[in-house]
Write a protein that holds these residues in place. Sequence first.
Motif, PDB file in Angstrom:
ATOM      1  N   PHE A   1       0.828  -1.200   0.000  1.00  0.00           N
ATOM      2  CA  PHE A   1       0.000   0.000   0.000  1.00  0.00           C
ATOM      3  C   PHE A   1       0.867   1.257   0.000  1.00  0.00           C
ATOM      4  O   PHE A   1       0.530   2.266  -0.632  1.00  0.00           O
ATOM      5  N   SER A   2       2.002   1.198   0.688  1.00  0.00           N
ATOM      6  CA  SER A   2       2.931   2.318   0.672  1.00  0.00           C
ATOM      7  C   SER A   2       3.414   2.592  -0.745  1.00  0.00           C
ATOM      8  O   SER A   2       3.519   3.753  -1.175  1.00  0.00           O
TER       9      SER A   2
ATOM     10  N   GLN B   1       1.733   1.843  -3.464  1.00  0.00           N
ATOM     11  CA  GLN B   1       0.584   2.388  -4.190  1.00  0.00           C
ATOM     12  C   GLN B   1       0.447   3.888  -3.954  1.00  0.00           C
ATOM     13  O   GLN B   1       0.248   4.668  -4.893  1.00  0.00           O
ATOM     14  N   VAL B   2       0.582   4.303  -2.690  1.00  0.00           N
ATOM     15  CA  VAL B   2       0.472   5.718  -2.374  1.00  0.00           C
ATOM     16  C   VAL B   2       1.622   6.500  -3.017  1.00  0.00           C
ATOM     17  O   VAL B   2       1.429   7.610  -3.537  1.00  0.00           O
ATOM     18  N   SER B   3       2.814   5.919  -3.016  1.00  0.00           N
ATOM     19  CA  SER B   3       3.959   6.572  -3.658  1.00  0.00           C
ATOM     20  C   SER B   3       3.708   6.763  -5.152  1.00  0.00           C
ATOM     21  O   SER B   3       4.037   7.815  -5.725  1.00  0.00           O
TER      22      SER B   3
ATOM     23  N   ASP C   1       0.769   7.050  -6.566  1.00  0.00           N
ATOM     24  CA  ASP C   1      -0.256   8.078  -6.729  1.00  0.00           C
ATOM     25  C   ASP C   1       0.315   9.479  -6.510  1.00  0.00           C
ATOM     26  O   ASP C   1      -0.056  10.426  -7.212  1.00  0.00           O
ATOM     27  N   ILE C   2       1.199   9.611  -5.534  1.00  0.00           N
ATOM     28  CA  ILE C   2       1.838  10.912  -5.314  1.00  0.00           C
ATOM     29  C   ILE C   2       2.687  11.286  -6.529  1.00  0.00           C
ATOM     30  O   ILE C   2       2.667  12.431  -7.008  1.00  0.00           O
TER      31      ILE C   2
END
Length: 357
Positions: free
Chosen positions: A16-17, A19-21, A23-24
Amino acid sequence: MAGEKQQLDWDKIKQFSMQVSIDIGAAMLGALTYIGDRLGIFSTLAGAGAVTSAALAERTGLSERYLREWLSAMTAAGYVIYDASAKTYAMPAEHAMVLARDDSPFFAGGFIEMIVPQVSIAPKVMESFKNGRGVSQSEYPPETWEAMERSSAWMFRNQLVPKWLPAMPQVVAKLTEGGSSLDVGCGSGRAAIAIASAFPRAKVFGFDAHLGSVDRARANAKAAGLGDRIKFDLVDCTRLPAAQFDFISTFDVVHDSVDPAALLKSIRAALKPDGTYLMVEVNVSSNLEDNINPMGRLMYSISTLYCMTTSLAHGGAGIGTCMGEAKARELVGSAGFKHFRRLPIEDMFSALYEIRV
């Protein structure tokens, strides 16, 4: 805390980390795609073949150092292809259809142009999270309306007349004979211009409650040589003249209207008894569980940053972008329409509903 650490799935946390990276990174890349679109770098690159950053700087008149860093980001994202031995960059023809060809059905330039205006309004939307109100159209940068026009221009130019209207033969017949057409929430006027161009005998109107859009529509009609053929007016479309029009259309208007119930009742009353209303809305579901995908991510984000908040700013319904067919049917039925048909047209972004009294 020790027990919680033992229960956590650390592989899922890492995934998930990442995935967020991603998206950022996509958000940051969005700022660079905005620059590439607005400065014409994408279009220049599309026609240049394989070029070095220095050659691209010569073609564009832009700083080589900035272009080199920009090209590196585009290469890392897979937007352009890099030849390490020749130190050249190239845009595949398929990518140009999305980034550089405004005549392409996949052209994303209008949506790319929306990025900065939408993000810039985020602090005001943040305040709306606290007070429950919204951000009015007058608070958005003027570039917002140009971006919206660009995002739908191909649709009106290449889909509306040759593909969509023929699915409703009675509409084509009426307009050919000189019937009346009204685009409600006409924006920059591109739908009305397409209809006036295709049906020289038709009486064509476009109404909108946003003065800036009406001004853009009039200018566009004049530029197209149709300034005397189309009447664009600033109008409260919940109070349309009764029984005046053979054909009425809305394009992505109902979901962000302040009072959709009153709007649809007004449209029903404005149609002649044998008239047709075409409602075009975003091709998504009314159910969140059906929209857990990239399209849903995009549309819920746009909704929060524009569609929902501009409705709530005036005490409106705030339906939001992902209205879906179920909500459309509900609203249409409540307005007193009897006939609702989803047209058999496959479109990535749009769902088309033929509605009759």
